[in-house]
Design an enzyme around this catalytic site. Sequence first.
Site, PDB file in Angstrom:
ATOM      1  N   ASP A   1      -1.081 -13.050  -0.907  1.00 30.53           N
ATOM      2  CA  ASP A   1      -2.028 -12.011  -1.363  1.00 30.53           C
ATOM      3  C   ASP A   1      -2.451 -11.147  -0.169  1.00 30.53           C
ATOM      4  O   ASP A   1      -3.625 -10.750  -0.062  1.00 30.53           O
ATOM      5  CB  ASP A   1      -3.250 -12.588  -2.085  1.00 30.53           C
ATOM      6  CG  ASP A   1      -3.978 -11.535  -2.917  1.00 30.53           C
ATOM      7  OD1 ASP A   1      -3.440 -10.415  -3.074  1.00 30.53           O
ATOM      8  OD2 ASP A   1      -5.081 -11.822  -3.396  1.00 30.53           O
TER       9      ASP A   1
ATOM     10  N   HIS B   1      -2.753 -16.364  -7.295  1.00 33.58           N
ATOM     11  CA  HIS B   1      -3.821 -16.923  -6.436  1.00 33.58           C
ATOM     12  C   HIS B   1      -4.829 -17.794  -7.176  1.00 33.58           C
ATOM     13  O   HIS B   1      -6.005 -17.454  -7.269  1.00 33.58           O
ATOM     14  CB  HIS B   1      -4.534 -15.811  -5.662  1.00 33.58           C
ATOM     15  CG  HIS B   1      -4.871 -14.571  -6.444  1.00 33.58           C
ATOM     16  ND1 HIS B   1      -5.504 -14.599  -7.667  1.00 33.58           N
ATOM     17  CD2 HIS B   1      -4.677 -13.266  -6.179  1.00 33.58           C
ATOM     18  CE1 HIS B   1      -5.668 -13.374  -8.108  1.00 33.58           C
ATOM     19  NE2 HIS B   1      -5.170 -12.540  -7.224  1.00 33.58           N
TER      20      HIS B   1
ATOM     21  N   ARG C   1       0.775  -1.258   0.000  1.00 35.50           N
ATOM     22  CA  ARG C   1       0.000   0.000   0.000  1.00 35.50           C
ATOM     23  C   ARG C   1       0.795   1.290   0.000  1.00 35.50           C
ATOM     24  O   ARG C   1       0.198   2.372   0.007  1.00 35.50           O
ATOM     25  CB  ARG C   1      -0.984   0.044   1.187  1.00 35.50           C
ATOM     26  CG  ARG C   1      -1.877  -1.185   1.349  1.00 35.50           C
ATOM     27  CD  ARG C   1      -2.763  -1.410   0.152  1.00 35.50           C
ATOM     28  NE  ARG C   1      -3.800  -2.413   0.440  1.00 35.50           N
ATOM     29  CZ  ARG C   1      -4.409  -3.130  -0.490  1.00 35.50           C
ATOM     30  NH1 ARG C   1      -4.087  -2.984  -1.766  1.00 35.50           N
ATOM     31  NH2 ARG C   1      -5.336  -4.001  -0.173  1.00 35.50           N
TER      32      ARG C   1
HETATM   33  O1  DOR Z   1      -8.957  -9.427  -2.806  1.00 36.22           O
HETATM   34  C1  DOR Z   1      -8.166  -8.744  -3.467  1.00 36.22           C
HETATM   35  N1  DOR Z   1      -7.528  -7.675  -2.922  1.00 36.22           N
HETATM   36  N2  DOR Z   1      -7.921  -9.054  -4.752  1.00 36.22           N
HETATM   37  C2  DOR Z   1      -7.178  -8.269  -5.580  1.00 36.22           C
HETATM   38  O2  DOR Z   1      -6.995  -8.600  -6.723  1.00 36.22           O
HETATM   39  C3  DOR Z   1      -6.636  -6.989  -5.069  1.00 36.22           C
HETATM   40  C4  DOR Z   1      -6.466  -7.025  -3.606  1.00 36.22           C
HETATM   41  C5  DOR Z   1      -6.232  -5.660  -3.036  1.00 36.22           C
HETATM   42  O3  DOR Z   1      -5.390  -4.925  -3.558  1.00 36.22           O
HETATM   43  O4  DOR Z   1      -6.861  -5.338  -2.014  1.00 36.22           O
HETATM   44 ZN    ZN Z   2      -5.527 -10.484  -7.495  1.00 34.59          ZN
HETATM   45 ZN    ZN Z   3      -3.351  -9.424  -5.080  1.00 30.31          ZN
END
Ligand code: DOR
Ligand code: ZN
Ligand code: ZN
Length: 387
Positions: A263, A190, A22
């Site tokens: 992820d 994923h 982030r």
């Molecule tokens: O669940 C998800 N969150 N899938 C994504 O592809 C992006 C990610 C995010 O950046 O929060």
């Molecule tokens: Zn993703």
């Molecule tokens: Zn992702």
Amino acid sequence: EIIQGDGLLLLPAFVDLHAHLREPGQEYKEDIASGLAAAAAGGFAHVCAMPNTRPVNDTRSITEAMIARARAIGGPALHPIGAITMGQKGAELTEMADLKDAGAVAVSDDGRCVTSSSVMRRALEYAKTFDLTIIQHAEDHALTDGAQMHEGAISTRLGLRGWPRVAEDIIVARDVLLAEATGARYHVAHISSLGAVRILREAKARGIAVTAEVTPHHLTLTDAAVLGYDTACKVNPPLREQADVDALREALADGTIDAVATDHAPHSTLEKDCEFAEASPGLIGLELVVPVLLDLVRQGALPLGRLVDALTRAPARIARLEAPTIKAGARAELCLVDPNLSFVLDPARLRSKSKNTPFLGRQLTGRVKMTLASGRVVFVDGEGAAT
Ligand code: DOR
Ligand code: ZN
Ligand code: ZN
């Protein structure tokens, strides 16, 4: 490479191929310092950071700034993943040579855009000339418009629009075919559906340069976890059904799925404490890999050696990093794990700024006690006793 003694396991430190840290731009969710602290607490020495930051990491200067920030912190190493297209808008390709030269280990439009087949083909051809892997989120948007969770009996019961498996299968099949046609390296982010697993297995049998990762949550949770409209379980791709979980476990165990990746997707309390349809998708994962996945080892679903390989050598190979190993004379990158320590997950213990995980308050077993990255101790578990 697994040394057992005194009830503790000594393992090579882990490599995460897929985390959302982030920074820059959404530091209220996470920043590089808090994300790397979470990674260290999870046993990681290396973290690959997705480019859906604000601004998107589509240029050399952002890649360099992220690396400089991480070096100043001095924890686990950060390896940026650059965007495939400028702004992740799906049109103009990034200058991949510059991104790689600045330290990007792969390129991806994860989290923002679904790339058209023509852009994906050009991207694969271009990335191939730099030996860069393309890591892609597989989702056919034409089939997921307005979707909130996996499409099935539970989405029907909850009255939420579903995301069918075939939306993932179609894009994995397409990108496998494009990888074959171009000879470039394609990595499935994923993977979550049994159909995509079947396509991956066939592609590998045919010698296509495709690899894949699976998350701890897709290996352990089903769409039943969404009952009660639990926004902590809203994630993209969605939690699916037991048949998918079984296919993912089998494929990870036999090596069809190469790597485990978190992820890690931090979101603030406000972004989750709302109507299901309004909630941001994603959950945190860096600090939970060990307790969540040792459970699979204890159940006999996954050999410990395969799990360690999927967290160390396999992701390192895909990102072209030197894999952490336990070897005299090698730079120490290792973690010490107590596989039997049971605890209730307390949000106050999490280093991540965000607390969005369905495992909060759950009894978990297995904890990282110490992590070394690049020859230095980056994490020591402060509490000796279970909490
Ligand atoms: O669940 C998800 N969150 N899938 C994504 O592809 C992006 C990610 C995010 O950046 O929060
Ligand atoms: Zn993703
Ligand atoms: Zn992702």
